[in-house]
Scaffold this motif. Sequence first.
Motif, mmCIF file in Angstrom:
data_model
loop_
_atom_site.group_PDB
_atom_site.id
_atom_site.type_symbol
_atom_site.label_atom_id
_atom_site.label_comp_id
_atom_site.label_asym_id
_atom_site.label_seq_id
_atom_site.Cartn_x
_atom_site.Cartn_y
_atom_site.Cartn_z
ATOM 1 N N TYR A 196 0.839 -1.199 0.000
ATOM 2 C CA TYR A 196 0.000 0.000 0.000
ATOM 3 C C TYR A 196 0.872 1.247 0.000
ATOM 4 N N GLY A 197 0.528 2.190 -0.872
ATOM 5 C CA GLY A 197 1.138 3.512 -0.828
ATOM 6 C C GLY A 197 2.598 3.565 -1.187
ATOM 7 N N PHE A 198 3.050 2.701 -2.082
ATOM 8 C CA PHE A 198 4.449 2.740 -2.480
ATOM 9 C C PHE A 198 4.782 4.022 -3.237
ATOM 10 N N GLY A 216 9.537 17.459 1.195
ATOM 11 C CA GLY A 216 10.121 18.024 -0.004
ATOM 12 C C GLY A 216 9.666 17.357 -1.287
ATOM 13 N N GLY A 217 8.613 16.526 -1.227
ATOM 14 C CA GLY A 217 8.079 15.872 -2.414
ATOM 15 C C GLY A 217 8.890 14.695 -2.909
ATOM 16 N N GLN A 218 9.815 14.211 -2.092
ATOM 17 C CA GLN A 218 10.652 13.082 -2.495
ATOM 18 C C GLN A 218 9.857 11.779 -2.469
ATOM 19 N N ASN A 219 10.135 10.890 -3.436
ATOM 20 C CA ASN A 219 9.537 9.561 -3.410
ATOM 21 C C ASN A 219 10.103 8.790 -2.225
ATOM 22 N N LEU A 220 9.236 8.118 -1.497
ATOM 23 C CA LEU A 220 9.678 7.313 -0.358
ATOM 24 C C LEU A 220 10.063 5.918 -0.863
ATOM 25 N N PRO A 221 11.208 5.385 -0.449
ATOM 26 C CA PRO A 221 11.670 4.096 -0.962
ATOM 27 C C PRO A 221 11.131 2.903 -0.173
ATOM 28 N N PHE A 222 9.876 2.980 0.253
ATOM 29 C CA PHE A 222 9.260 1.879 0.998
ATOM 30 C C PHE A 222 7.748 1.991 0.888
ATOM 31 N N PHE A 237 1.590 -4.932 8.059
ATOM 32 C CA PHE A 237 2.744 -4.290 8.675
ATOM 33 C C PHE A 237 2.766 -2.842 8.202
ATOM 34 N N VAL A 238 2.432 -1.923 9.102
ATOM 35 C CA VAL A 238 2.397 -0.498 8.777
ATOM 36 C C VAL A 238 3.764 0.105 9.091
ATOM 37 N N SER A 239 4.393 0.684 8.066
ATOM 38 C CA SER A 239 5.690 1.331 8.261
ATOM 39 C C SER A 239 5.573 2.464 9.273
ATOM 40 N N GLY A 240 6.696 2.804 9.877
ATOM 41 C CA GLY A 240 6.715 3.890 10.852
ATOM 42 C C GLY A 240 6.120 5.163 10.284
#
Length: 128
Positions: free
Chosen positions: A6-8, A14-20, A31-34
């Motif tokens: 979910y939500g990759f 700053g608008g950066q893509n999250l790598p997770f 498993f919900v990421s922090g």
Amino acid sequence: MPITRYGFDKKGAGGQNLPFARAVEAGGFLFVSGQVPMQDGEIIEGGIVAQTHKTMQNVIAILEEAGYSLKDAVRVGVWLDDPRDFWSFNGVYKEYFGEAPPARACVQSRIMVDCKVEIEVTAYKDPS
């Protein structure tokens, strides 16, 4: 057993893509990421109470997106930037989990973004 992410494609500060992935579901577990007190790519202002509420709202939104709720939470991991915030954090935390909370670990740690709290959740629903 299928694995769902979910939500990759979500963005961080700053608008950066999250790598997770924000969450991953496998075998009835989610498993919900922090999560941190972020809104529109920025950490909200305020103390531990306001930041804990926002962080929990972010967790709840992810749980609901995947078809879970806080009642399905079986374990929570918490990082607090300042140990003096522990009792205030616990007061807010109890508002969400009540008298039947999940297992939990809570530690003091410097957080990678400038905030007071980070929370991860593991939830479970019987897949049958």
